[in-house]
Enzyme design. Structure first.
Site, mmCIF file in Angstrom:
data_model
loop_
_atom_site.group_PDB
_atom_site.id
_atom_site.type_symbol
_atom_site.label_atom_id
_atom_site.label_comp_id
_atom_site.label_asym_id
_atom_site.label_seq_id
_atom_site.Cartn_x
_atom_site.Cartn_y
_atom_site.Cartn_z
ATOM 1 N N ILE A 29 -10.085 59.685 53.829
ATOM 2 C CA ILE A 29 -9.725 59.968 55.253
ATOM 3 C C ILE A 29 -10.076 58.643 55.988
ATOM 4 O O ILE A 29 -11.158 57.962 55.887
ATOM 5 C CB ILE A 29 -10.441 60.966 56.040
ATOM 6 C CG1 ILE A 29 -9.894 61.288 57.413
ATOM 7 C CG2 ILE A 29 -11.932 61.049 55.965
ATOM 8 C CD1 ILE A 29 -10.100 62.585 58.212
ATOM 9 N N ILE A 31 -13.486 52.582 54.189
ATOM 10 C CA ILE A 31 -12.943 54.059 53.578
ATOM 11 C C ILE A 31 -13.560 54.576 52.385
ATOM 12 O O ILE A 31 -13.218 53.794 51.119
ATOM 13 C CB ILE A 31 -11.488 54.056 53.593
ATOM 14 C CG1 ILE A 31 -11.016 53.668 54.980
ATOM 15 C CG2 ILE A 31 -10.704 55.386 53.180
ATOM 16 C CD1 ILE A 31 -11.386 54.053 56.292
ATOM 17 N N GLU A 53 -18.853 68.697 59.136
ATOM 18 C CA GLU A 53 -18.859 67.396 58.458
ATOM 19 C C GLU A 53 -20.302 66.709 58.532
ATOM 20 O O GLU A 53 -20.805 65.869 57.819
ATOM 21 C CB GLU A 53 -18.025 66.472 59.046
ATOM 22 C CG GLU A 53 -16.508 66.820 58.481
ATOM 23 C CD GLU A 53 -15.356 66.219 59.496
ATOM 24 O OE1 GLU A 53 -14.318 66.697 59.220
ATOM 25 O OE2 GLU A 53 -15.678 65.243 60.086
ATOM 26 N N GLN A 112 -43.237 52.790 49.043
ATOM 27 C CA GLN A 112 -44.592 52.071 49.253
ATOM 28 C C GLN A 112 -45.504 52.632 48.470
ATOM 29 O O GLN A 112 -46.332 51.977 47.551
ATOM 30 C CB GLN A 112 -45.039 52.227 50.815
ATOM 31 C CG GLN A 112 -46.226 51.531 51.196
ATOM 32 C CD GLN A 112 -46.034 49.936 51.046
ATOM 33 O OE1 GLN A 112 -44.931 49.604 51.138
ATOM 34 N NE2 GLN A 112 -47.231 49.247 51.196
ATOM 35 N N GLY A 145 -20.462 59.103 59.386
ATOM 36 C CA GLY A 145 -20.282 60.256 59.995
ATOM 37 C C GLY A 145 -20.416 60.509 61.608
ATOM 38 O O GLY A 145 -20.888 61.479 61.931
ATOM 39 N N ASN A 170 -26.235 57.516 64.609
ATOM 40 C CA ASN A 170 -27.151 58.577 65.130
ATOM 41 C C ASN A 170 -27.139 58.240 66.517
ATOM 42 O O ASN A 170 -27.729 59.306 67.295
ATOM 43 C CB ASN A 170 -28.665 58.213 64.270
ATOM 44 C CG ASN A 170 -28.557 58.919 63.003
ATOM 45 O OD1 ASN A 170 -27.649 59.649 62.595
ATOM 46 N ND2 ASN A 170 -29.778 59.039 62.477
#
Ligand SMILES: Cc1cc2nc3c(=O)[nH]c(=O)nc-3n(C[C@H](O)[C@H](O)[C@H](O)COP(=O)(O)OP(=O)(O)OC[C@H]3O[C@@H](n4cnc5c(N)ncnc54)[C@H](O)[C@@H]3O)c2cc1C
Length: 385
Positions: free
Chosen positions: A124, A158, A243, A337, A364, A367
């Site tokens: 997509i 993509i 999604e 770590q 997606g 954030n």
């Protein structure tokens, strides 16, 4: 630990078979896929033959007609196997559902069975060099000319882009109308004027063929339009909770896996004549991580249960995506770590999981965009609200 309640024994049997597939058909090849920058076609065909692609598609279109939890199992097991080469989730649970929901019967019959068999790989294409978060500003156009749309523009970043056989292209059919002039059209790999750029070199997801795509006067039959002309943005909004959940699901499973690898490592590794596991810092860090991972697991599973009941709203799914992937970044860093120098070595799974985690906060919807969506649901005042 709080027991999970989402899955039935049938899901768990399915999980065993996916786990075996990851061990035998995926793990032995993944290093080579990472070196070449893409997964072999062969593994897609094998996945198709095992019913691991488009599992939730109805049987008449080649799927297994399974509930979404089978897809969740697939995503979790891919994450557990630390694999980021296979763009199956995007193919099966993002691209195929657009076709199923908005494609004509002819389009569904033409593409879905081949996608379920792994004979065709889907992508997509929303993002462009100049438009990622701000999708309303996409420049690619699909202008109607008789019984065709003529597609012009370029896309970037993509997933499955280099290997794809069909791509859902987000394009303006009425550029003057902005978001309200956006449509989704299917461009087939065989169409003249559609070319794929180079596979992009990335810091992580090294076996994933993320690519640029170019459209130069590509003539697309009008029947390749998904749904109604100019309604593309509405369609893009509708599947957002699922999604976003897919990214959160992978984050939670990856964190659980990283906790397991790290516990095994610190029990084994010795420093100052004692296992690294015996230092209070190690014990406290792992106690913190185990708690964070448990909280994430409960939240993600609860969101998933709501999604299955069609009650998960976009803001809550955005919380899951943002929180789980932010946490994933922190968990991978702390776990690495505790591995010391070996954590920096590619042959240790934590090393790959650390770099792969970084993009989870970006794709997606970043954030920051998640926080924007969440904040809009809070009834806040102010000029941007
Ligand atoms: C490995 C990979 C795979 C991908 N796969 C696909 C794919 O298959 N299909 C596809 O279409 N795209 C794909 N993408 C693109 C991805 O969705 C975008 O990169 C993402 O949406 C961010 O867009 P951008 O890169 O243009 O960043 P920009 O939008 O330029 O953002 C830059 C920074 O500004 C911040 N920002 C932007 N707007 C706001 C705002 N309103 N408020 C606060 N901060 C803001 C962002 O959060 C970010 O920190 C992929 C990307 C990667 C890296």
């Amino acid at each position: 630990m709080i027991p999970r309640t989402l899955f039935s024994p049938d899901h768990e049997t399915f999980r065993d078979s996916v786990r075996r597939f990851m061990e035998t058909e995926v793990k032995p090849h993944d290093e080579r896929w990472q070196e070449q920058g893409y997964a072999d076609r062969d593994v897609w065909l094998k996945a198709g033959a095992n019913g691991f692609l488009c599992a939730s598609m109805p049987e008449e279109y080649g799927g297994a007609g399974a509930d979404k939890l089978y897809s969740v199992v697939l995503m979790e097991e891919q994450a557990r196997a630390n694999n980021s080469s296979l763009g199956w989730g995007l193919h099966s649970e993002i691209v195929a559902p657009y076709l199923l929901s908005y494609g004509s019967e002819a389009l569904k019959k033409k593409y879905l069975p081949k996608m379920a068999a792994g004979e065709m790989i889907g992508a997509i294409a929303m993002s462009e060099p100049g438009a990622g978060s701000d999708l309303q500003s996409v420049k690619t156009t699909a202008m109607r000319k008789g019984d065709k749309y003529v597609v012009n523009g370029s896309k970037t970043f993509i997933t499955n882009g280099w290997n794809c056989d069909l791509v859902i292209v987000v394009a303006k059919t009425d550029p003057a109308k902005g978001a309200k002039g956006t449509s989704l059209v299917i461009v087939d790999g065989a169409m003249k004027g559609f070319t794929k750029g180079k596979r992009l070199k990335k810091m992580g997801l090294k076996g994933q063929d993320t690519a640029e795509l170019f459209f130069d006067n590509v003539e697309v039959p009008a029947e390749n339009l998904l749904g109604q002309e100019n309604n593309g943005f509405i369609y893009l909004m509708q599947e957002l909770p699922w999604e976003r959940m897919q990214i959160a699901i992978a984050a939670a499973a990856k964190c659980e896996a990283a906790l397991g690898w790290t516990i095994a490592y610190v029990n084994e590794r010795k420093a100052f004549g004692k296992p690294v596991a015996s230092f209070q810092n190690t014990r406290f860090k792992l106690a913190e991580i185990a708690t964070q991972v448990q909280v994430m697991r409960v939240f993600v599973d609860r969101c998933m249960a709501l999604l299955l009941e069609k009650k998960l709203d976009t803001a809550t799914a955005s919380m899951a995506k943002y929180w789980a992937t932010d946490m994933e970044g922190r968990v991978m860093d702390e776990c690495l770590q505790l591995h010391g120098g070996y954590g920096f070595m590619w042959e240790f799974p934590i090393s790959q999981a650390y770099v792969d985690a970084r993009v989870q906060r970006i794709y997606g919807g970043t954030n920051e965009i998640m926080k924007e969506v969440i904040s809009r649901s809070l009834g806040l005042g102010g000029k941007d609200a």
